[in-house]
Write an enzyme that holds these catalytic residues in place. Structure first.
Site, PDB file in Angstrom:
ATOM      1  N   ALA A  14      28.982  18.191  32.858  1.00 10.01           N
ATOM      2  CA  ALA A  14      28.456  17.374  31.184  1.00 10.01           C
ATOM      3  C   ALA A  14      27.860  16.347  31.581  1.00 10.01           C
ATOM      4  O   ALA A  14      27.190  15.445  29.918  1.00 10.01           O
ATOM      5  CB  ALA A  14      30.572  16.623  30.466  1.00 10.01           C
ATOM      6  N   GLY A  16      25.532  15.843  33.748  1.00 12.27           N
ATOM      7  CA  GLY A  16      23.754  16.545  33.212  1.00 12.27           C
ATOM      8  C   GLY A  16      23.017  17.315  32.412  1.00 12.27           C
ATOM      9  O   GLY A  16      22.979  16.613  31.390  1.00 12.27           O
ATOM     10  N   ASP A  17      21.343  17.401  33.168  1.00 14.75           N
ATOM     11  CA  ASP A  17      20.419  17.287  32.194  1.00 14.75           C
ATOM     12  C   ASP A  17      20.188  18.769  30.858  1.00 14.75           C
ATOM     13  O   ASP A  17      20.332  18.014  30.129  1.00 14.75           O
ATOM     14  CB  ASP A  17      19.244  18.422  33.264  1.00 14.75           C
ATOM     15  N   TYR A 183      16.791  32.940  26.546  1.00 18.86           N
ATOM     16  CA  TYR A 183      15.132  33.056  25.719  1.00 18.86           C
ATOM     17  C   TYR A 183      15.566  35.018  25.189  1.00 18.86           C
ATOM     18  O   TYR A 183      15.410  34.660  23.497  1.00 18.86           O
ATOM     19  CB  TYR A 183      14.703  34.373  26.811  1.00 18.86           C
ATOM     20  N   LEU A 184      16.985  35.057  24.849  1.00 19.64           N
ATOM     21  CA  LEU A 184      17.166  36.413  23.871  1.00 19.64           C
ATOM     22  C   LEU A 184      17.801  35.572  22.957  1.00 19.64           C
ATOM     23  O   LEU A 184      17.991  36.034  21.897  1.00 19.64           O
ATOM     24  CB  LEU A 184      18.117  36.927  24.715  1.00 19.64           C
ATOM     25  N   GLY A 185      18.038  34.966  22.835  1.00 20.64           N
ATOM     26  CA  GLY A 185      18.356  33.734  21.526  1.00 20.64           C
ATOM     27  C   GLY A 185      17.232  33.396  20.608  1.00 20.64           C
ATOM     28  O   GLY A 185      17.228  32.580  19.751  1.00 20.64           O
ATOM     29  N   ASP A 239      13.173  31.068  38.522  1.00 17.99           N
ATOM     30  CA  ASP A 239      13.764  30.465  37.566  1.00 17.99           C
ATOM     31  C   ASP A 239      13.680  30.889  35.667  1.00 17.99           C
ATOM     32  O   ASP A 239      13.643  30.788  35.623  1.00 17.99           O
ATOM     33  CB  ASP A 239      12.797  29.036  37.146  1.00 17.99           C
ATOM     34  N   HIS A 244      14.252  35.376  32.394  1.00 16.48           N
ATOM     35  CA  HIS A 244      13.810  35.683  31.283  1.00 16.48           C
ATOM     36  C   HIS A 244      12.814  36.587  30.581  1.00 16.48           C
ATOM     37  O   HIS A 244      12.374  37.455  29.849  1.00 16.48           O
ATOM     38  CB  HIS A 244      12.700  34.457  30.717  1.00 16.48           C
ATOM     39  N   LYS A 338       3.241  36.022  34.171  1.00 15.22           N
ATOM     40  CA  LYS A 338       2.740  35.014  34.611  1.00 15.22           C
ATOM     41  C   LYS A 338       3.509  33.904  34.315  1.00 15.22           C
ATOM     42  O   LYS A 338       4.101  33.963  32.593  1.00 15.22           O
ATOM     43  CB  LYS A 338       1.087  34.743  34.466  1.00 15.22           C
TER      44      LYS A 338
HETATM   45  C1  BG6 Z   1      14.913  27.485  31.763  1.00 14.94           C
HETATM   46  C2  BG6 Z   1      14.147  26.469  33.163  1.00 14.94           C
HETATM   47  O1  BG6 Z   1      15.569  28.442  31.654  1.00 14.94           O
HETATM   48  O2  BG6 Z   1      13.877  27.426  30.957  1.00 14.94           O
HETATM   49  C3  BG6 Z   1      12.788  25.501  33.041  1.00 14.94           C
HETATM   50  O3  BG6 Z   1      15.120  27.065  33.987  1.00 14.94           O
HETATM   51  C4  BG6 Z   1      12.545  26.173  31.827  1.00 14.94           C
HETATM   52  O4  BG6 Z   1      12.261  24.691  34.163  1.00 14.94           O
HETATM   53  C5  BG6 Z   1      13.369  26.465  30.600  1.00 14.94           C
HETATM   54  O5  BG6 Z   1      11.587  24.413  31.833  1.00 14.94           O
HETATM   55  C6  BG6 Z   1      11.917  26.219  29.523  1.00 14.94           C
HETATM   56  O6  BG6 Z   1      12.833  27.030  28.419  1.00 14.94           O
HETATM   57  P1  BG6 Z   1      11.990  26.943  26.676  1.00 14.94           P
HETATM   58  O7  BG6 Z   1      13.276  27.265  26.007  1.00 14.94           O
HETATM   59  O8  BG6 Z   1      11.306  25.585  26.594  1.00 14.94           O
HETATM   60  O9  BG6 Z   1      10.518  27.619  26.941  1.00 14.94           O
END
Ligand code: BG6
Length: 423
Positions: A14, A16-17, A183-185, A239, A244, A338
């Site tokens: 809780a 954390g970033d 990303y799916l959301g 990552d 994503h 990319k």
């Molecule tokens: C996260 C990654 O999953 O997605 C981060 O760990 C990245 O490194 C972030 O900054 C990007 O998400 P969004 O929704 O801002 O494109």
């Protein structure tokens, strides 16, 4: 399975970033929209740091007081949050957490009936197994469901992903586990299925005969500030690309699912992934940002300047990879993925590049016909049109569906709001 009644949401990690920037703000927005009722819901923050309820509330307040949020609403919401501190690998803290949740449940059950417990792990994957074990041992719900939400990176390679999956799978049934990918959301990622399968004119065009290449691009104009320690263990491929961008690729490339049921969509995605050929070395470019480069804005340091990143790290912060899908629809069409941090601009988009019109009679350089789906909410289709005026000449223009203009006043939910609501 009850979908109403007393709900306890536990945010592990809780302080954390991720929790501050994404989880609590998403919960707050759901609360504001009436999806989380204060007479049903209680939120528990859990982490190692020894702080009080009010300390946690003060830490997250500024992340909630944004946009149209009123400070009274924020205060009301913060009152729903209780903090419990404890370690991730001993029972003591989790027993305490269970006690707090039970108190809340007893209080609510006097008028309600059933209860629900949702554990959201805003934690590094290395602690998923031990935390799941502790939840199983100390915090299971005895009169309703228990669900666990985890995020990527789910392991580092096939072996570690399988190991992690087995460790968690031994403790919980599959329907209790939510491995989410934010990303799916995203609204425009959700829109991909509709665009592709509800528009007659795309159906015959979406294949190797008409499409030259597909690019799926993620760029950020900031580096790994504050997250260098995490990032250096994983790199940009784990990552961003492996999760994503591959999810997006699946939605762009898959066949029409039998229905919108999750299993049907998953089945079609799996077929795409199974058809991807091994990647060729010469079709991969890797890089790491360096503070001296002109493209990196002045205020950013080089990746290795981060104190948490080893001086000789060669972890990529940029990668470009060509994937080739070996099936009837896509043979010969490169999918270029990319992703990069600390680049000159921020964007996430999908560009579907169409082939030139054969037998061009206009001399119009008709190339560059693309469709772009910009994940920050617009869809653009480039077109050749007649240049207005007396002459018969052509010009490149665009059909532009910009959400801000078209859906003025409509709130577009944040990806995490949608996923948390679904779980
Ligand atoms: C996260 C990654 O999953 O997605 C981060 O760990 C990245 O490194 C972030 O900054 C990007 O998400 P969004 O929704 O801002 O494109």
């Amino acid at each position: 399975v009850s979908e109403t009644g007393c709900l306890s949401i536990v945010v592990l990690g809780a302080s954390g970033d991720l929790a501050k920037k994404k989880t609590f703000p998403a919960l707050f927005n759901l609360y504001r929209q009436g999806f989380l009722q204060s007479n049903e819901v209680h939120i528990f923050g859990y982490a190692r740091t020894k702080i009080s309820d009010d300390d946690l509330r003060n830490r997250i307040r500024s992340y909630l007081e944004k946009g149209s949020a009123k400070s009274e609403e924020v205060s009301e919401f913060l009152q729903l949050i209780k903090y419990v501190s404890g370690s991730y690998d001993t029972e003591e803290g989790f027993r305490m957490l269970d006690k707090e949740i039970s108190l809340h449940e007893e209080f609510r059950n006097s008028t309600e009936g059933s209860s629900r417990r949702l554990f959201y792990l805003a934690l590094p994957p290395s602690v998923y197994p031990v935390v799941c074990r502790m939840i199983k041992l100390c915090c299971m719900n005895k009169c309703g469901w228990t669900r666990i939400v985890v995020e990527k990176p789910f392991g580092k390679d096939l072996d570690s992903a399988e190991k992690l999956s087995n460790q968690i799978g031994e403790l919980f049934e599959e329907p209790q586990l939510y491995r989410i990918d934010h990303y799916l959301g995203k609204e425009l990622v959700q829109n991909l299925l509709v665009l592709r399968f509800a528009n007659r004119f795309f159906l015959p065009l979406w294949n190797r005969d008409n499409i030259d290449n597909v690019q799926i691009v993620f760029r950020e104009d900031f580096g790994t500030e504050g997250r260098g320690g995490y990032f250096d263990e994983y790199g940009i491929i784990r990552d961003i690309i492996q999760n994503h961008l591959l999810q997006v690729l699946c939605l762009v490339a898959m066949e029409k699912p039998v229905s919108l049921k999750p299993e049907h969509i998953r089945d079609e995605k799996v077929k795409v992934l199974q058809s991807v050929m091994p990647i060729k070395d010469e079709e991969v470019v890797l890089g790491q940002y360096n503070g001296d480069e002109e493209v990196v804005l002045g205020q950013y340091h080089g990746y290795r300047d981060d104190s948490k990143v080893p001086d000789h790290s060669n972890t990529p912060t940029f990668a470009s990879i060509i994937l080739r899908i070996h099936n009837e629809r896509w043979e010969g069409v490169p999918f270029i993925l990319k992703a990069g941090k600390a680049l000159s601009s921020k964007k996430a988009d999908i560009r579907v590049q169409f082939k030139d019109v054969p037998g061009d009679i206009f001399n119009c350089m008709s190339s560059n016909h693309s469709m772009r789906i910009l994940l920050d909410h617009s869809i653009r289709k480039s077109m050749s049109v007649k240049q207005p005026g007396l002459e018969m000449s052509t010009v490149q223009s665009e059909l532009d569906l910009s959400y801000k203009q078209r859906y003025h006043g409509v709130t577009i939910p944040d990806a995490y709001e949608r996923l948390l609501l679904d779980t």
